[in-house]
Design a protein around this motif. Sequence first.
Motif, PDB file in Angstrom:
ATOM      1  N   GLY A  64       4.522 -20.483   4.285  1.00 28.53           N
ATOM      2  CA  GLY A  64       4.639 -20.002   2.916  1.00 28.53           C
ATOM      3  C   GLY A  64       4.699 -18.486   2.828  1.00 28.53           C
ATOM      4  O   GLY A  64       4.253 -17.777   3.730  1.00 28.53           O
ATOM      5  N   ASP A  65       5.268 -17.993   1.749  1.00 35.95           N
ATOM      6  CA  ASP A  65       5.353 -16.556   1.488  1.00 35.95           C
ATOM      7  C   ASP A  65       4.122 -16.142   0.693  1.00 35.95           C
ATOM      8  O   ASP A  65       3.945 -16.575  -0.455  1.00 35.95           O
ATOM      9  N   PRO A  66       3.248 -15.301   1.247  1.00 35.05           N
ATOM     10  CA  PRO A  66       2.033 -14.893   0.544  1.00 35.05           C
ATOM     11  C   PRO A  66       2.304 -14.262  -0.826  1.00 35.05           C
ATOM     12  O   PRO A  66       1.469 -14.355  -1.724  1.00 35.05           O
ATOM     13  N   THR A  67       3.470 -13.648  -0.983  1.00 36.80           N
ATOM     14  CA  THR A  67       3.803 -13.040  -2.278  1.00 36.80           C
ATOM     15  C   THR A  67       3.829 -14.090  -3.380  1.00 36.80           C
ATOM     16  O   THR A  67       3.375 -13.836  -4.506  1.00 36.80           O
ATOM     17  N   MET A  68       4.354 -15.268  -3.066  1.00 29.17           N
ATOM     18  CA  MET A  68       4.392 -16.338  -4.052  1.00 29.17           C
ATOM     19  C   MET A  68       2.981 -16.759  -4.443  1.00 29.17           C
ATOM     20  O   MET A  68       2.675 -16.999  -5.614  1.00 29.17           O
ATOM     21  N   LEU A  69       2.094 -16.835  -3.442  1.00 30.07           N
ATOM     22  CA  LEU A  69       0.721 -17.240  -3.710  1.00 30.07           C
ATOM     23  C   LEU A  69       0.006 -16.200  -4.577  1.00 30.07           C
ATOM     24  O   LEU A  69      -0.814 -16.553  -5.431  1.00 30.07           O
ATOM     25  N   GLU A  70       0.341 -14.930  -4.381  1.00 32.76           N
ATOM     26  CA  GLU A  70      -0.252 -13.875  -5.207  1.00 32.76           C
ATOM     27  C   GLU A  70       0.127 -14.038  -6.678  1.00 32.76           C
ATOM     28  O   GLU A  70      -0.656 -13.698  -7.568  1.00 32.76           O
ATOM     29  N   LEU A  71       1.335 -14.558  -6.938  1.00 33.20           N
ATOM     30  CA  LEU A  71       1.756 -14.780  -8.327  1.00 33.20           C
ATOM     31  C   LEU A  71       0.858 -15.791  -9.024  1.00 33.20           C
ATOM     32  O   LEU A  71       0.691 -15.746 -10.245  1.00 33.20           O
ATOM     33  N   VAL A  72       0.283 -16.706  -8.238  1.00 33.82           N
ATOM     34  CA  VAL A  72      -0.507 -17.797  -8.790  1.00 33.82           C
ATOM     35  C   VAL A  72      -2.002 -17.483  -8.757  1.00 33.82           C
ATOM     36  O   VAL A  72      -2.720 -17.733  -9.731  1.00 33.82           O
ATOM     37  N   LEU A  73      -2.488 -16.939  -7.669  1.00 34.15           N
ATOM     38  CA  LEU A  73      -3.919 -16.696  -7.516  1.00 34.15           C
ATOM     39  C   LEU A  73      -4.348 -15.331  -8.038  1.00 34.15           C
ATOM     40  O   LEU A  73      -5.550 -15.096  -8.223  1.00 34.15           O
ATOM     41  N   GLY A  74      -3.373 -14.444  -8.281  1.00 31.94           N
ATOM     42  CA  GLY A  74      -3.687 -13.150  -8.863  1.00 31.94           C
ATOM     43  C   GLY A  74      -3.223 -13.084 -10.304  1.00 31.94           C
ATOM     44  O   GLY A  74      -2.940 -14.105 -10.934  1.00 31.94           O
ATOM     45  N   VAL A  75      -3.185 -11.881 -10.846  1.00 29.44           N
ATOM     46  CA  VAL A  75      -2.692 -11.669 -12.211  1.00 29.44           C
ATOM     47  C   VAL A  75      -1.617 -10.594 -12.187  1.00 29.44           C
ATOM     48  O   VAL A  75      -1.538  -9.781 -11.255  1.00 29.44           O
ATOM     49  N   ARG A  76      -0.796 -10.604 -13.195  1.00 24.42           N
ATOM     50  CA  ARG A  76       0.252  -9.605 -13.358  1.00 24.42           C
ATOM     51  C   ARG A  76       0.211  -9.094 -14.797  1.00 24.42           C
ATOM     52  O   ARG A  76      -0.059  -9.857 -15.740  1.00 24.42           O
ATOM     53  N   ALA A  77       0.512  -7.817 -14.949  1.00 24.57           N
ATOM     54  CA  ALA A  77       0.521  -7.233 -16.290  1.00 24.57           C
ATOM     55  C   ALA A  77       1.450  -8.008 -17.214  1.00 24.57           C
ATOM     56  O   ALA A  77       1.167  -8.174 -18.407  1.00 24.57           O
ATOM     57  N   GLU A  78       2.519  -8.532 -16.663  1.00 26.18           N
ATOM     58  CA  GLU A  78       3.493  -9.268 -17.456  1.00 26.18           C
ATOM     59  C   GLU A  78       2.877 -10.500 -18.114  1.00 26.18           C
ATOM     60  O   GLU A  78       3.268 -10.886 -19.221  1.00 26.18           O
TER      61      GLU A  78
END
Length: 267
Positions: free
Chosen positions: A212-226
Amino acid sequence: MTTSPGTSIPILSVPNLREIGGYRTREGATVRFGRFYRSTDLSKVTADDAARLAELGLVTVFDLRTLSERDVAPDRAPMSAREVPLDVLADKVGGSMVAQMRALMEDPSILRRYLGDEQAMDLFRQTYRDLIVLPSALASYRGMFTHLAEPEALPALVHCTTGKDRTGWATASLLLLLGVDEDDVFHDYLLTNEQLLPSFKQVFDKFAAAGGDPTMLELVLGVRAEYLQTALAQMRQSFGSIEGYFTEGLGIDASGQDTIRTHLLEG
């Protein structure tokens, strides 16, 4: 004692634990320390950490998770605290990725098999709109803020599973009501990436090992200003302003709003 806003409270079994005290308002007041906290769920509190958590003197714990989330991982809240379950996503048809966080943490390959980056972001954008307009969300946040208008409810803590989305809006809307500048609201919201993501190291390692691409997981387990921007845009579209959201959406009038400010502001 915490002296700067957003400082992590280092209780290992309760990651993403911090309070909102110390932020300044546009009118020059300061959010009181020791009144309102946010965190992940309390299902993994160890015996040693329970004593440290008890030192916060919590009177109320607002649990924003679904019934199934609570059943799978019941809180280990301090004995001093009354637990108030508020199922924000009860009316979400077809379920929500946000409510599936625990399953994703246990088997992140689910994400890799079924979702691409943009699809994951679209699902989160919709969830953040739901946080503003779902009847269950309005009822749940109304319940939380009605309690916060009662002085005997404080100190209080709010959480969901990872303490970032449902809890993120709970905290952001409170800070906005108190008059904290929007830049500081985003600052507090984005601190989750610093204070929560390191606790998921094993999840990220497992995901990467499975291709898996860790960047994708960051979209789900982290937050984004958007994500928060999406909620704010929906709030303004539906209710005009934060005061309109509280008055029209949550049914908390100007007097109730002022009472919350009185309980949480000083100076």
